[in-house]
Scaffold this motif. Structure first.
Motif, mmCIF file in Angstrom:
data_model
loop_
_atom_site.group_PDB
_atom_site.id
_atom_site.type_symbol
_atom_site.label_atom_id
_atom_site.label_comp_id
_atom_site.label_asym_id
_atom_site.label_seq_id
_atom_site.Cartn_x
_atom_site.Cartn_y
_atom_site.Cartn_z
ATOM 1 N N ASP A 73 0.854 -1.180 0.000
ATOM 2 C CA ASP A 73 0.000 0.000 0.000
ATOM 3 C C ASP A 73 0.892 1.233 0.000
ATOM 4 N N VAL A 74 0.335 2.371 -0.435
ATOM 5 C CA VAL A 74 1.132 3.588 -0.564
ATOM 6 C C VAL A 74 0.444 4.776 0.089
ATOM 7 N N SER A 75 1.237 5.798 0.393
ATOM 8 C CA SER A 75 0.772 7.064 0.942
ATOM 9 C C SER A 75 1.297 8.175 0.040
ATOM 10 N N TYR A 76 0.496 9.222 -0.150
ATOM 11 C CA TYR A 76 0.861 10.332 -1.029
ATOM 12 C C TYR A 76 1.200 11.569 -0.197
ATOM 13 N N TYR A 77 2.190 12.333 -0.671
ATOM 14 C CA TYR A 77 2.553 13.617 -0.064
ATOM 15 C C TYR A 77 2.480 14.662 -1.163
ATOM 16 N N ILE A 78 1.679 15.709 -0.947
ATOM 17 C CA ILE A 78 1.431 16.703 -1.991
ATOM 18 C C ILE A 78 1.832 18.082 -1.486
ATOM 19 N N GLU A 79 2.639 18.776 -2.278
ATOM 20 C CA GLU A 79 2.956 20.186 -2.039
ATOM 21 C C GLU A 79 2.242 20.981 -3.117
ATOM 22 N N TRP A 80 1.543 22.040 -2.715
ATOM 23 C CA TRP A 80 0.690 22.784 -3.648
ATOM 24 C C TRP A 80 1.381 23.986 -4.288
ATOM 25 N N GLY A 81 2.601 24.287 -3.932
ATOM 26 C CA GLY A 81 3.325 25.389 -4.552
ATOM 27 C C GLY A 81 3.036 26.742 -3.936
ATOM 28 N N ASP A 82 2.197 26.776 -2.903
ATOM 29 C CA ASP A 82 1.865 28.031 -2.222
ATOM 30 C C ASP A 82 2.214 27.940 -0.734
ATOM 31 N N ASN A 83 3.250 27.173 -0.440
ATOM 32 C CA ASN A 83 3.718 26.941 0.930
ATOM 33 C C ASN A 83 2.736 26.135 1.772
ATOM 34 N N THR A 84 1.861 25.363 1.121
ATOM 35 C CA THR A 84 0.987 24.442 1.846
ATOM 36 C C THR A 84 1.220 23.032 1.313
ATOM 37 N N SER A 85 0.905 22.058 2.151
ATOM 38 C CA SER A 85 1.031 20.659 1.736
ATOM 39 C C SER A 85 -0.080 19.846 2.378
ATOM 40 N N SER A 86 -0.266 18.650 1.859
ATOM 41 C CA SER A 86 -1.289 17.755 2.392
ATOM 42 C C SER A 86 -0.793 16.982 3.603
ATOM 43 N N GLY A 87 0.525 16.898 3.765
ATOM 44 C CA GLY A 87 1.074 15.935 4.711
ATOM 45 C C GLY A 87 0.902 14.548 4.097
ATOM 46 N N TRP A 88 1.389 13.525 4.749
ATOM 47 C CA TRP A 88 1.241 12.166 4.217
ATOM 48 C C TRP A 88 -0.204 11.715 4.405
ATOM 49 N N THR A 89 -0.788 11.174 3.337
ATOM 50 C CA THR A 89 -2.141 10.630 3.420
ATOM 51 C C THR A 89 -2.093 9.283 4.130
ATOM 52 N N GLY A 90 -3.256 8.722 4.406
ATOM 53 C CA GLY A 90 -3.308 7.351 4.896
ATOM 54 C C GLY A 90 -2.884 6.397 3.784
ATOM 55 N N PHE A 91 -2.548 5.176 4.141
ATOM 56 C CA PHE A 91 -2.119 4.198 3.140
ATOM 57 C C PHE A 91 -3.329 3.630 2.402
ATOM 58 N N ILE A 92 -3.184 3.544 1.080
ATOM 59 C CA ILE A 92 -4.221 2.978 0.213
ATOM 60 C C ILE A 92 -3.543 2.054 -0.791
ATOM 61 N N PRO A 93 -4.297 1.178 -1.439
ATOM 62 C CA PRO A 93 -3.680 0.313 -2.450
ATOM 63 C C PRO A 93 -3.052 1.143 -3.572
ATOM 64 N N SER A 94 -1.913 0.691 -4.075
ATOM 65 C CA SER A 94 -1.257 1.397 -5.175
ATOM 66 C C SER A 94 -2.023 1.171 -6.471
#
Length: 167
Positions: A73-94
């Motif tokens: 399973d995988v977790s996603y980390y997203i940076e939005w380019g405006d100094n905000t991010s999602s943090g690591w998401t929960g694990f989900i199937p890849s």
């Protein structure tokens, strides 16, 4: 991997005293810990969504990675380019359908969305990027925002004056 999974490249041990002493188990049919497991990182994700928009409007982006080479399973980390991010998401199937999240930008500009993926054992993908352009909103509703963008110091000075006199 979880307790009960087969570990092909590891050594299996067992304990009867909660970890004080570990002994080798030839059948691997007991409580165990392993060493030497190979773990490949997930594939670099693909970012799907609009590459332009309006300030203050929310847009949905989908982040997809291929199947993890190890089936983790995988977790996603997203940076939005405006100094905000999602943090690591929960694990989900890849793999598809991936992970979706919405975001809006309040100011005009060019933003770079970045995303990486990690599996359950900490192996991380490379960063994926998508550039998003948010042009100036030409509507009357954003006159104050445009004034602020152009005359930020004057705007802040006016705010102080208004606050001082109770406006």
């Amino acid at each position: 991997m979880k307790i009960g999974d087969v570990y092909l490249n590891g050594t299996v041990f067992y304990t009867i005293d909660y970890g004080e002493n570990w002994e080798e188990e030839p059948d691997g049919d007991m409580t165990f810990k392993t060493y030497g497991i190979d773990n490949s990182p997930p594939a670099t994700p693909i970012i799907e969504g609009p590459s332009s928009g309006k300030p203050g409007t929310s847009y949905t982006y989908t982040f997809i990675t291929g199947l993890d080479p190890d089936g983790d399973d995988v977790s996603y980390y997203i940076e939005w380019g405006d100094n905000t991010s999602s943090g690591w998401t929960g694990f989900i199937p890849s793999g598809p359908p991936g992970y979706s999240e919405s975001h809006s930008w309040t100011l005009k500009g060019t933003y770079t969305i970045r995303c990486k993926v990690k599996d359950e054992f900490g192996a991380e993908s490379d960063w994926a990027e998508l550039t998003v352009k948010i042009p100036r909103d030409k509507s009357i509703n954003n006159i104050i925002l445009r004034f602020y963008e152009k005359y930020q110091l004057l705007y802040e000075l006016l705010q102080l004056i208004f606050d001082q006199f109770g406006f």
